[in-house]
Scaffold this active site. Structure first.
Site, PDB file in Angstrom:
ATOM      1  N   ASP A 230       0.856  -1.184   0.000  1.00 55.72           N
ATOM      2  CA  ASP A 230       0.000   0.000   0.000  1.00 55.72           C
ATOM      3  C   ASP A 230       0.889   1.229   0.000  1.00 55.72           C
ATOM      4  OD1 ASP A 230      -3.288   0.144   1.008  1.00 55.72           O
ATOM      5  OD2 ASP A 230      -2.140   2.008   0.810  1.00 55.72           O
TER       6      ASP A 230
ATOM      7  N   TYR B  58     -12.235   5.256 -14.932  1.00 59.40           N
ATOM      8  CA  TYR B  58     -12.144   4.239 -13.871  1.00 59.40           C
ATOM      9  C   TYR B  58     -12.902   2.978 -14.276  1.00 59.40           C
ATOM     10  CZ  TYR B  58     -13.496   2.014  -9.382  1.00 59.40           C
ATOM     11  OH  TYR B  58     -13.756   1.125  -8.360  1.00 59.40           O
TER      12      TYR B  58
END
Ligand SMILES: NC(=O)c1ccc[n+]([C@@H]2O[C@H](COP(=O)([O-])OP(=O)(O)OC[C@H]3O[C@@H](n4cnc5c(N)ncnc54)[C@H](O)[C@@H]3O)[C@@H](O)[C@H]2O)c1
Length: 253
Positions: free
Chosen positions: A42, A160
């Site tokens: 992350d 997206y």
């Protein structure tokens, strides 16, 4: 209600991208609960390290690697580090994404490339990095996170949703190519899931109404609803399933 136990997940090395928050964090927790060795990647250091520390203090084996998944070399290095530290990767969850809103006519070529990088490209290369471990181990499972946005045609998410629709295409090609190596590849398509980010940014009164109107289940879905489906697909309890997409959206579609 107690969650299912999947004995085959105990001791497996699992890689999860975007595991620091939201659905990824719920997935990290559930794999850790199974006794899996979890490596997650992350960019958000603070919540990710806090999650890893909390789970490790509880006796789990969780390794957080900080990397920007749009930097493919950094992503590959992080997966190699996880494999070297925790053992060969046999489960990969391609979860990281970024759902920033955008107006169709304002999308530039650079912005489009950026959306592809953060929502699609890394999944391809994470698979490329992890599959050799799976082949050597005699098999593995990959779960790609898609999105209901391309099925419902959500507004202000054109780039997206275009990128996320390819999670299913990637699933289909990898499942076909690596089925002979006993690698199963499936796609989970979440509906609207009440992560901290969704609640903070997008779930307003109109959103609440849309959920009530469109979902068959009238409760709001939470990250665990998705994580549970991911675990099932990663485990041998779905041993005959590959090349599939599973929609987990409370019956919206
Ligand atoms: N929440 C929903 O309603 C919903 C709906 C459909 C699909 N999904 C999909 O589910 C998955 C998880 O979504 P979420 O809602 O939990 O997202 P989230 O924004 O809550 O969490 C995403 C995680 O990915 C990390 N991340 C983002 N960009 C990164 C980068 N460049 N490098 C490394 N890490 C990065 C973030 O730091 C964060 O921890 C995504 O694939 C998303 O497309 C979510």
């Amino acid at each position: 209600m107690a969650n299912a136990i999947y004995p085959d997940l105990k001791g497996r090395t699992v890689v999860i991208t975007g595991g620091g928050q939201g659905i990824g964090a719920a997935t990290v927790r559930l794999f850790a609960d199974q006794g899996a060795k979890v490596g997650f990647i992350d960019i958000a250091e603070k919540p990710s390290q806090a999650l890893a520390d909390e789970l490790n203090q509880g006796g789990a084996t969780v390794l957080f690697k900080k990397a920007d998944i749009t930097d493919i070399e950094a992503l590959k290095d992080a997966i190699a580090d996880i494999s070297a530290t925790l053992g060969p990767v046999t489960v990969l969850v391609n979860n990281a994404a970024h759902d920033q809103r955008h107006k169709f006519f304002e999308v530039t070529p650079d912005y489009f490339d950026d959306r592809i990088a953060v929502n699609l490209k890394h999944a391809f290369f994470a698979a490329q990095a992890a599959i050799p471990d799976m082949i050597a181990a005699g098999g593995g499972t990959i779960v790609n996170l898609g999105s209901g946005s391309w099925l419902m045609g959500s507004e202000d998410l054109s780039a997206y949703a275009t990128a996320k629709s390819a999670a299913y295409g990637l699933t289909r090609v990898l499942a076909r190519e690596f089925g002979k190596d006993n690698i199963r590849v499936n796609c989970v398509i979440p509906g609207w899931i009440m992560t901290e980010r969704q609640l903070a940014l997008w779930v307003d009164e109109a959103g609440e109404e849309a959920i009530a109107r469109n979902q068959v289940l009238k409760r709001k879905l939470v990250p665990d609803d998705i994580a549970k489906a991911v675990l099932f697909l990663a485990s041998e309890q779905s041993s005959g399933m590959t090349n599939q997409q599973i929609i987990v959206d409370g019956g919206w579609h």
